[in-house]
Design an enzyme around this catalytic site. Structure first.
Site, PDB file in Angstrom:
ATOM      1  N   ASP A   1      48.747   3.216 -16.823  1.00 40.32           N
ATOM      2  CA  ASP A   1      48.541   4.096 -18.072  1.00 40.32           C
ATOM      3  C   ASP A   1      46.752   4.006 -17.618  1.00 40.32           C
ATOM      4  OD1 ASP A   1      47.660   4.359 -20.747  1.00 40.32           O
ATOM      5  OD2 ASP A   1      49.644   3.942 -21.395  1.00 40.32           O
TER       6      ASP A   1
ATOM      7  N   ASN B   1      46.242  10.495 -18.215  1.00 34.73           N
ATOM      8  CA  ASN B   1      45.990  10.316 -18.423  1.00 34.73           C
ATOM      9  C   ASN B   1      44.382   8.903 -18.024  1.00 34.73           C
ATOM     10  OD1 ASN B   1      46.518   7.355 -19.820  1.00 34.73           O
ATOM     11  ND2 ASN B   1      48.531   7.767 -20.191  1.00 34.73           N
TER      12      ASN B   1
END
Length: 290
Positions: A197, A147
């Site tokens: 994230d 990510n």
């Protein structure tokens, strides 16, 4: 006193990701992965437009020649933002089990993209580097859900999140060769509500991470100490980028994807893109040199 957080515009994404500031255009780009849309908001004119793309976009970067390069789930594409023309190019990757996810350029114009197991179960993903000549190189393995990534201001550290394991890795980075080495756990989110994230760095070398599940964006010193945070009015925050003429505006994307009907009713701004002035200064995003 916490900085004010505001909604950028009326656009709502199902799965908003990839905020990207273009200083040349005074505009923010971001994407809606599931709806296959690239959004552009020109700040000075307060104008928003969108581009529909054929592939499923996962990340993007500005191009030195103009327009964007898109990472897609199963390849790459160039997007001409003047005409909306999309030109895909294929790469020699077995996408039967893994797919591309987030991406970021280094300051020599290389495009790094993380990959992930399509079933979210096995660490078969990795880290790839697309060079300006469009050759693709796998530079790390053993990743479950590759990510957010970011480079330190002095180009000596590459940060890379594995959202599923909860680890944010740090690598020693050689800007001359484009090779990361000595992967180690920089931040450990295991046991926390949040998953790491998308991320970015500021000019002090601090890492800003969208903490999916809590609505927080955490600020971490280079030694990994959590030294600040901001909150947006939805739990599923996805990524962050600095922008504005002074690079002191922080843009934050979010998503509706994964929320129940009750949660959507409670989180009415889910899927919006937000902006705030957290008191830090970002760095201009490098452009892909190919």
């Amino acid at each position: 006193m916490a900085p004010a957080v505001q909604v950028l515009c009326d656009a709502v994404a199902d799965l908003g990701e990839g905020p990207l500031w273009s200083g040349d255009e005074n505009a923010l780009y971001w994407l809606d992965m599931t709806n296959r849309v690239i959004w552009r908001h020109e700040v000075g004119r307060n104008e928003t437009r969108s581009y529909k793309v054929t592939g499923i976009p996962t990340a993007m970067a500005l191009r030195a020649r103009g327009g964007l390069i898109l990472a897609l789930r199963n390849g790459f594409a160039f997007l001409d933002t003047a005409t909306g023309e999309e030109r895909r190019f294929e790469v020699d990757v077995d996408f039967s089990r893994e797919r591309f996810n987030d991406a970021k350029c280094d300051r020599r114009g290389r495009f790094f993209v993380g990959s992930m197991d399509k079933s979210w179960k096995e660490p078969i993903g990795g880290l790839w580097r697309l060079d300006p000549d469009l050759s693709l190189h796998r530079v790390d393995d053993g990743i479950l859900v590759g990510n957010g990534m970011a480079f330190s201001p002095d180009d000596t550290v590459l940060y890379f999140s594995d959202s599923r394991t909860g680890y944010v890795y740090a690598y020693d980075y050689d800007i001359e060769t484009g090779l990361p080495a000595n992967r180690r756990v920089h931040l450990d989110f295991r046991g926390r509500t949040a998953h790491p994230d998308g991320c970015t760095v500021d000019d002090e070398g601090c890492l800003w991470i969208a903490e999916l599940g809590t609505g927080a964006v955490g600020r971490y010193a280079p030694d990994g100490t959590r030294i600040g945070e901001i909150h947006v009015p939805t739990t599923r925050v996805t990524s962050v980028a600095f922008g504005g003429t002074d690079l002191r505006t922080l843009y934050v994307t979010s998503m509706q994807y994964g929320l129940s009907e009750a949660q959507l009713a409670a989180e009415t701004d889910a899927g919006r893109t937000f902006h705030t002035r957290p008191g830090a200064t970002g760095l201009a995003e490098p452009k892909f040199a190919g």
